[in-house]
Design a protein around this motif. Structure first.
Motif, short mmCIF file in Angstrom:
data_model
loop_
_atom_site.label_atom_id
_atom_site.label_comp_id
_atom_site.label_asym_id
_atom_site.label_seq_id
_atom_site.Cartn_x
_atom_site.Cartn_y
_atom_site.Cartn_z
N ASN A 1 0.82 -1.20 0.00
CA ASN A 1 0.00 0.00 0.00
C ASN A 1 0.85 1.25 0.00
O ASN A 1 0.59 2.22 -0.69
N ARG A 2 1.91 1.19 0.77
CA ARG A 2 2.67 2.42 0.95
C ARG A 2 3.54 2.73 -0.26
O ARG A 2 3.71 3.86 -0.65
N LEU A 3 4.11 1.70 -0.86
CA LEU A 3 5.07 1.96 -1.91
C LEU A 3 4.47 2.06 -3.29
O LEU A 3 4.92 2.83 -4.11
N TRP A 4 3.45 1.24 -3.55
CA TRP A 4 2.90 1.27 -4.89
C TRP A 4 1.41 1.54 -4.93
O TRP A 4 0.89 1.93 -5.93
N GLY A 5 0.75 1.33 -3.81
CA GLY A 5 -0.70 1.53 -3.83
C GLY A 5 -1.44 0.36 -4.42
O GLY A 5 -2.47 0.52 -5.04
N GLY A 6 -0.89 -0.81 -4.23
CA GLY A 6 -1.52 -1.96 -4.86
C GLY A 6 -2.71 -2.51 -4.11
O GLY A 6 -3.51 -3.26 -4.65
N VAL A 7 -2.81 -2.18 -2.88
CA VAL A 7 -3.98 -2.61 -2.10
C VAL A 7 -4.39 -1.47 -1.20
O VAL A 7 -3.57 -0.63 -0.85
N PRO A 8 -5.64 -1.42 -0.83
CA PRO A 8 -6.03 -0.42 0.17
C PRO A 8 -5.47 -0.82 1.53
O PRO A 8 -4.99 -1.94 1.69
N THR B 1 -2.94 -10.34 -4.43
CA THR B 1 -3.22 -10.10 -5.84
C THR B 1 -4.17 -8.96 -6.10
O THR B 1 -3.92 -8.13 -6.94
N ASP B 2 -5.27 -8.98 -5.44
CA ASP B 2 -6.35 -8.11 -5.90
C ASP B 2 -6.88 -7.25 -4.78
O ASP B 2 -6.48 -7.35 -3.64
N THR B 3 -7.82 -6.44 -5.21
CA THR B 3 -8.58 -5.70 -4.23
C THR B 3 -10.01 -6.22 -4.28
O THR B 3 -10.59 -6.37 -5.34
N ASN C 1 -4.03 0.97 -7.94
CA ASN C 1 -3.46 2.26 -7.54
C ASN C 1 -4.30 3.42 -8.05
O ASN C 1 -4.39 4.46 -7.40
N MET C 2 -4.96 3.20 -9.17
CA MET C 2 -5.84 4.28 -9.63
C MET C 2 -7.05 4.43 -8.73
O MET C 2 -7.53 5.54 -8.47
N VAL C 3 -7.55 3.30 -8.29
CA VAL C 3 -8.71 3.37 -7.38
C VAL C 3 -8.33 4.15 -6.12
O VAL C 3 -9.05 5.01 -5.64
N LEU C 4 -7.16 3.83 -5.59
CA LEU C 4 -6.73 4.54 -4.39
C LEU C 4 -6.50 6.01 -4.66
O LEU C 4 -6.74 6.86 -3.81
N LEU C 5 -6.03 6.29 -5.88
CA LEU C 5 -5.79 7.68 -6.23
C LEU C 5 -7.08 8.47 -6.20
O LEU C 5 -7.13 9.56 -5.63
N VAL C 6 -8.13 7.90 -6.78
CA VAL C 6 -9.40 8.61 -6.77
C VAL C 6 -9.90 8.81 -5.34
O VAL C 6 -10.53 9.81 -5.01
#
Lengths: 401, 350, 460
Positions: free
Chosen positions: A169-176, A226-228, A246-251
């Motif tokens: 989450n912290r480095l790439w934003g791959g999961v919430p 793997t996923d969210t 990461n886009m979801v987290l960005l929004v």
């Protein structure tokens, strides 16, 4: 003097009685064990099947005199409520269980599809369970299999999952962030749906359960986040691939840092851009019964690598790359929002929440049907990326003249 | 004595963890000043006597003594309610299996010990405790900010239910608790200095405790969210559990328990002292003889007074309001005021 | 009315009866002029050389030179002639004679005279002024008080060169007759406090007094149970700064510890060094002392409470480490903690009483045997040893030894409370301490000033 003696005697007896009256809550650390992870599945004979991962303190990373045994053991119990299952664990296990250091709750996919509410109440009420415990949905594999993965260095699976989720989450934003507080916030706030991390196992589950499997160079099995997982209410409805997370987290304005591979005009070449400060602000307006969402994304970052050549020693070069990145981000956001709208119809971005907080009057009437309205929402994205520097070199150095 | 009043007023507010919106707290200042003004007028007319003297002076010997009895019992009852609050917190957060009786038995002698020390010692105690509580509170705030749990977005929606409900809540509950309990200080009138400084002190302490309460509520809402706050039994405790600095400083509920226990200690000691004073006046003996037995009484009462938590909350917030707080904090003093006014010849009003 | 006349035989008999067969009583017949006289003194209160120089030699010289013919006129003349520069007294009644002899006077009487001459010849061996043994300072004066009250008064007088500094003498102890001097600066000290102290001193029913510590019970306020209400110090500079701060000092003859009344809580955390060094450093160290006090009081109890009752308060990795260390330890955490604390008390006491030559072996025994070996043997865990050692070290940070000593006892109570009721017990113990602290008052001055000065001085 007599009064003093009498008072002393009374005090003495009360003191003794008090001393006798203590120790109700005492738990001896060396006679109890910490639960580091818990996995919940559908039970075979009862409602719920609970697997707990119990730490073996002598073998963990903080102990120095370990012999290389497994840092944790797994025990299973079934009952109709979660609490009963945990308290009956002594059928198989010899010590008292301390639940206050649980790191991870792994929820089986099938259980999640039925709904989280029945057992989350236990965790929310209990004063032992921390509010920032991680919730992970296990996809495809059974939940307890996720805890059966050994890790080198005396780390137990529960701790490993927590660290994996945190760092990804912290480095790439791959999961919430996927903590229990997020669960509470999503479920209680109208206009937002829950997002949790989902994980599977690489390798075959249950086969490599002894510590020999981590003595090789390549781990035989490890946990793959793997996923969210996307929820509607408290029921699981589907998964989003990690590429889009990461886009979801960005929004959601939850993205801390990420690295984007921006496609360059030349075919199959990319530039890697690392964005370190990101902020997205939304505005939602109801126009003629349809929500119109304006999203303002701002980011600051730097360039990490270039495949093709761009004149990065001039301002124009930076600007070109910035435009490319902005277009890329805009396109990705548009795509993911559309995808969520069509596939799931669940507002995981919190647009409804924004309306709830800032335009309560309008939202009050719409709250029941917000998810349907979300499916028809129109979105306008404005992206502003600023790339500040390009590490140590300017242009791509592998030019061959 | 300034800090004494200041201190105890702040403590009056903090221990109650009742869900309320912060706006209510802020708005309560205005009527609180009016209530305090009424008390100050009483003091001025009372010409240096304390509450009990005033009651006797206004209502006459027998009715006055009856009222003194009523007030004594009232103070003791409030003390036992507070003790029950603390008991609930300790049983939930610290000791689950220990029977409540033991918890109370440990605590009650210290309350009596504090009350026996006399007003000056209580004053010093309050200074110390207020300092500690403020320090812990600030620490809590800083830690919460550092762990990123504070989100001002959670304050919205603002005034979603309309102003009327807020105003109603002000008059129905926030006013009497905690500001109404200022009446306790009338008992100590003789020690508190002249009315000039006393009114200034009073205003200042009301203001500061309103600020403190508002701030506390703000903090709770910003970290937990309004919806979450409704479901929690002890909102401040839940907020403190969210502290997580570098995964090292976690679980600060012990800090909240600390604040709470000390707050209740002070409050109960003050109330106990007022109550024992009342008993001393009624039975014409020395104050200190009553402290320990009455303390035991408070302890026992706190256990007996409600069967379960919901009853404790509903009784404490709803029934007590109508049957006890409003009459004894407002109606009786008002009546006393009028009587004193009538009885005092025009020129002798101080 | 016949005036009483001193007779040598009568006096001799009286003294021998009162003093018994004690070998240090000297009754020396001496000739003054043409008359027989008697010189009586206690050899242990004086130095024979001094006595010879000041008393006997002048007498003999005067006799030889014949200037004592006027001696027939009386001892008064003798006094003026020979002993004009010394402290002398004339007695007309033998009653106070033994007391004066014990105070170091030498008695000179002429047979048949109505008066007797007492000459102060007190000359005692004293310990020279050396460094303080209990309150050490890195940068600051290194003189310490000694057992002689005169030296001590001198050490104070030479620092406060102010005529308003007064010393008043009282005698405490009906049998030991110990002189006690009250020192204060006129105008600075509170009148009420002075009055109360004087009453206390004069009304004391003590039988004997050998050290200033025993005086503490005279002044112990009825409410001060756990905390010392008198501040004591070996250093003249601390005492002087207290004197200038409106306080009163008590110098007891025979004790190098001078008392200051009334004492405040903050006194026990102040070292004069804080003022001699850079301001920030001094403040930092003072804060450190308060923290160390808190730590030494509560660390053991908190450790026991946290590991036994509230495991959630400890970070996970630390808890794992503690659990790993405590595998196989046969005792519950409380017992371990108490065992180690007791052991440390034993060590500390033994180290103080041990003769210096054998002291080395104690430290080796303590460190190796009790610490290391018990951990290896699996009787206590490493972390318990660490906690106990930390607690003990933190306990020595208070500059005044007696303060730390009192509080040590409370630490045990806290540990027991913590082991019975967890954190709640510790909090209750703390509450008791806090309430107790706020209630203590000496002579109407609350223990917690300057904090409490906001709240008023005297209680009602």
């Amino acid at each position: 003097m007599k009064l003093l003696l009498a008072a002393a005697r009374i005090l003495g007896w009360t003191g003794i009685l008090l001393v006798l009256g203590g120790c109700w809550d005492m738990v001896e650390v060396s006679r109890s064990s910490l639960i580091t992870g818990i996995a919940l599945e559908n039970g075979q004979s009862r409602a719920i099947r609970v697997t707990i991962e119990v730490q073996n303190p002598a073998e963990t990373m903080s102990a120095e005199n370990g012999r290389g045994d497994a840092p944790a053991q797994l025990y299973v119990a079934e009952a109709n409520t979660l609490s009963e299952a945990i308290n009956r664990m002594n059928k198989q296990f010899e010590r008292l269980l301390i639940g206050s250091h649980m790191q991870v709750i792994v929820i089986d996919e099938r259980l999640a599809r039925k709904g989280l509410k029945p057992f989350m109440d236990f965790f929310l009420r209990s004063r032992y369970v921390r509010e920032d415990i991680n919730l992970v949905v296990s996809k495809k594999n059974a939940a307890s299999d996720l805890l059966r993965v050994p890790y080198p260095g005396g780390m137990s699976a529960g701790l490993a999952i927590q660290l994996q989720v945190f760092n990804l989450n912290r480095l790439w934003g791959g999961v919430p962030k996927s903590r229990m507080i997020d669960y509470t916030a999503s479920v209680q706030t109208p206009g937002r749906e829950l997002l949790l991390a989902a994980a599977t196992i690489n390798g075959v589950a249950g086969e490599n359960e002894n510590m020999d499997s981590v003595k090789t160079l390549e781990p035989q099995s490890n946990i793959n986040v793997t996923d969210t997982a996307v929820f509607k209410g408290d029921k699981l409805v589907g998964f989003l691939p990690v590429n889009d997370s990461n886009m979801v987290l960005l929004v959601n304005d939850d993205l801390k840092q990420t690295t984007l591979s921006v496609p360059l005009p030349d075919d199959q070449t990319f530039a890697a851009v690392r964005l370190v400060r990101l902020h997205a602000s939304k505005r939602v307006q109801m126009i003629r019964g349809r929500p119109k969402i304006t999203l303002n994304v701002e980011g600051v970052g730097y360039i990490v690598s270039l495949d093709a050549d761009l004149p990065l020693d001039q301002a124009a070069g930076y600007q070109k790359l910035e435009r490319l990145t902005e277009a890329y981000v805009k396109e990705r956001i548009g795509a993911i929002v559309k995808k969520v709208q069509t596939d799931y119809g669940a507002d995981i971005f919190g647009f409804g929440e924004w309306l709830y907080r800032h335009r309560y009057g309008e939202f009050k009437n719409l709250s029941k049907s917000w998810n349907e309205l979300f499916e028809e929402a129109e979105m306008q994205v404005v992206v502003d990326i600023r790339l500040e520097r390009s590490e140590l070199k300017t242009k791509n150095q592998s030019e061959i003249h | 004595m300034l800090v004494f009043l200041l201190g105890t007023s702040i403590i009056y507010g903090t221990p109650r963890l009742v869900p309320d919106t912060w706006l209510v707290d802020l708005l309560t200042i205005v009527p609180a000043f009016l209530l305090a003004g009424q008390y100050l007028l009483l003091i001025r007319l009372g010409r240096g006597g304390n509450l009990y003297d005033m009651l006797i002076g206004a209502w006459g010997k027998s009715a006055g003594r009856l009222l003194i009895l009523a007030y004594t019992v009232y103070f003791l009852y409030i003390a036992s309610r507070n003790l029950r609050d603390m008991l609930e917190l300790v049983m939930t957060a610290l000791l689950r299996n220990t029977p409540g009786e033991l918890v109370v038995i440990l605590f009650v002698p210290i309350v009596a010990f504090a009350a026996v020390g006399g007003i000056a010692a209580l004053g010093r105690l309050s200074i110390l405790i207020v300092l500690m509580v403020m320090m812990f509170f600030l620490t809590l705030t800083f830690l919460l900010i550092f762990s990123g749990s504070v989100d001002s977005e959670r304050l919205f929606p603002f005034l979603s239910e309309g102003f009327g409900k807020v105003a109603g809540s002000v008059f129905r509950s926030s006013l009497w608790f905690p500001y109404g309990e200022l009446i306790v200080f009338l008992v100590f009138r003789t020690y508190l200095g002249e009315s000039g400084t006393m009114s200034r002190t009073c205003m200042f302490s009301l203001l500061s405790s309103a600020v403190a309460l508002t701030f506390s509520d703000l903090l709770q809402i910003c970290t937990l969210g309004m919806e979450n706050k409704k479901y929690s039994v002890f909102a401040l405790l839940d907020a403190a559990r969210l502290i997580n600095v570098a995964n090292f400083i976690t679980r600060m509920d012990a800090l909240v328990a600390f604040i709470f226990i000390f707050g209740v200690l002070l409050k109960a000691a003050v109330l106990l002292y007022a109550g024992s004073r009342g008993a001393a006046v009624l039975f014409k003996t020395e104050v200190n003889r009553f402290a320990y037995p009455l303390a035991m009484l408070i302890g026992a009462l706190s256990l007996l007074v409600s069967r379960n938590h919901a009853e404790h909350v509903s009784e404490g917030l709803i029934h007590v309001m109508y049957w006890l707080h409003i009459p004894l904090q407002f109606i009786v003093p008002l009546a006393t005021l009028l009587l004193l006014w009538i009885r005092t010849p025009g020129g002798a009003r101080a | 009315m016949t005036t009483f006349r001193f007779r040598i035989d009568a006096i001799k008999q009286q003294l021998q009866r009162r003093f018994g067969q004690t070998t240090d009583l000297m009754l020396v017949p001496i000739r003054i002029g043409s008359r027989q006289g008697l010189l009586c003194y206690l050899t242990t209160m004086t130095n024979t050389t001094f006595l010879t120089e000041t008393v006997t030699t002048p007498l003999l010289q005067a006799y030889r030179q014949g200037g004592l013919a006027d001696a027939d006129r009386g001892l008064d003349a003798v006094r003026e002639l020979l002993f004009g520069g010394l402290t002398t007294r004339l007695l007309d009644d033998p009653q106070p004679l033994p007391v004066l002899l014990t105070q170091g006077y030498a008695g000179l009487l002429l047979d048949g005279e109505p008066l007797m001459l007492m000459i102060d010849v007190k000359e005692l061996e004293k310990r020279p002024i050396s460094e303080p043994t209990t309150q050490n300072v890195i940068k600051g004066p290194k003189e310490a008080f000694t057992e002689s009250a005169d030296t001590n008064m001198s050490l104070i007088r030479r620092r406060i060169l102010n005529e308003r500094l007064r010393f008043e003498k009282y005698v405490v102890g009906s049998q030991s007759q110990t002189p006690v001097y009250l020192a204060f600066v006129e105008g600075e000290a509170d009148e009420r406090v002075l009055r109360d102290i004087r009453d206390c001193l004069q009304g004391s029913s003590m039988v004997s007094l050998f050290d200033s510590g025993s005086m503490e019970q005279l002044f112990r306020s009825r409410r001060g149970l756990l905390f010392p209400t008198l501040y004591n110090s070996e250093r003249p500079d601390s005492i002087c700064s207290c004197l200038m701060d409106k306080r009163v000092a008590l110098i007891v003859n025979g004790s190098p510890f001078v008392l200051v009344v009334p004492a405040l809580f903050s006194d026990f955390f102040k070292s004069p060094e804080d003022d001699y060094q850079w301001f920030l450093l001094g403040s930092f160290i003072r804060v450190l002392r308060y923290l160390a006090f808190m730590l030494s009081l509560s660390l053991s109890a908190l450790y026991v409470a946290a590991t036994c009752y509230h495991q959630e308060l400890i970070p996970t990795l630390l808890l794992t480490s503690i659990a790993a260390q405590r595998i196989g330890i046969p005792f519950p955490a409380v017992v371990e903690m108490l065992l180690m604390e007791m052991t440390f008390e034993l060590l500390r006491e033994a180290g103080t009483r041990m003769p210096r030559l054998v002291g080395q072996s104690i430290s080796i025994a303590g460190a190796l045997v009790l610490g290391e070996a018990s951990v290896q043997a699996g009787i206590v865990s490493n972390i318990t040893v660490i906690v106990v050692a930390l607690t003990a070290i933190a306990g020595f940070v208070s500059p005044v030894y007696s303060f730390g000593a009192n509080i040590r006892l409370f630490r045990y109570a806290l540990i027991i409370l913590g082991s019975l009721f967890g954190l709640y017990g510790v909090i209750v113990g703390f509450a008791f301490l806090v309430v107790h602290l706020t209630r203590i008052e000496t002579f109407g001055i609350p223990y917690l000033s300057p904090l409490a000065r906001l709240g008023g001085r005297r209680s009602h």
